[in-house]
Motif scaffolding. Structure first.
Motif, PDB file in Angstrom:
ATOM      1  N   GLU A 195      36.113  24.158 -47.039  1.00 50.04           N
ATOM      2  CA  GLU A 195      35.786  22.753 -46.783  1.00 50.04           C
ATOM      3  C   GLU A 195      34.591  22.269 -47.585  1.00 50.04           C
ATOM      4  O   GLU A 195      34.190  21.128 -47.490  1.00 50.04           O
ATOM      5  CB  GLU A 195      35.516  22.547 -45.282  1.00 50.04           C
ATOM      6  N   GLN A 252      31.501  23.493 -47.296  1.00 54.60           N
ATOM      7  CA  GLN A 252      30.248  23.793 -46.611  1.00 54.60           C
ATOM      8  C   GLN A 252      29.637  25.039 -47.237  1.00 54.60           C
ATOM      9  O   GLN A 252      30.352  25.951 -47.603  1.00 54.60           O
ATOM     10  CB  GLN A 252      30.512  24.059 -45.120  1.00 54.60           C
ATOM     11  N   TRP A 253      28.319  25.095 -47.344  1.00 51.57           N
ATOM     12  CA  TRP A 253      27.686  26.282 -47.914  1.00 51.57           C
ATOM     13  C   TRP A 253      26.774  26.927 -46.894  1.00 51.57           C
ATOM     14  O   TRP A 253      26.222  26.265 -46.029  1.00 51.57           O
ATOM     15  CB  TRP A 253      26.934  25.962 -49.199  1.00 51.57           C
ATOM     16  N   TYR A 254      26.679  28.253 -47.012  1.00 56.10           N
ATOM     17  CA  TYR A 254      25.908  29.060 -46.071  1.00 56.10           C
ATOM     18  C   TYR A 254      25.146  30.131 -46.843  1.00 56.10           C
ATOM     19  O   TYR A 254      25.704  30.741 -47.758  1.00 56.10           O
ATOM     20  CB  TYR A 254      26.829  29.760 -45.064  1.00 56.10           C
TER      21      TYR A 254
END
Length: 53
Positions: A17, A19-21
């Motif tokens: 999607e 989103q980064w982590y």
């Protein structure tokens, strides 16, 4: 003269999607799956380069 801000570089995991982590917040299975996909893509591109020679 160009002014540049020097910042901290960080390797992150980006999900489907977008989103980064940070890597320390990623599930080990998800990280392994992502690295496997990257590895396969790199191998495919290297083979294409080899075939073009």
């Amino acid at each position: 003269m160009v002014s540049r801000k020097v910042g901290k570089l960080e390797i992150v995991f980006i999900d489907k999607e977008g989103q980064w982590y940070p890597l320390d917040e990623v599930d080990q299975a998800d990280l392994a799956e992502g690295l496997e996909k990257v590895s396969k893509e790199v191998a495919k591109r290297l083979q294409l380069l080899k075939d073009q020679r």
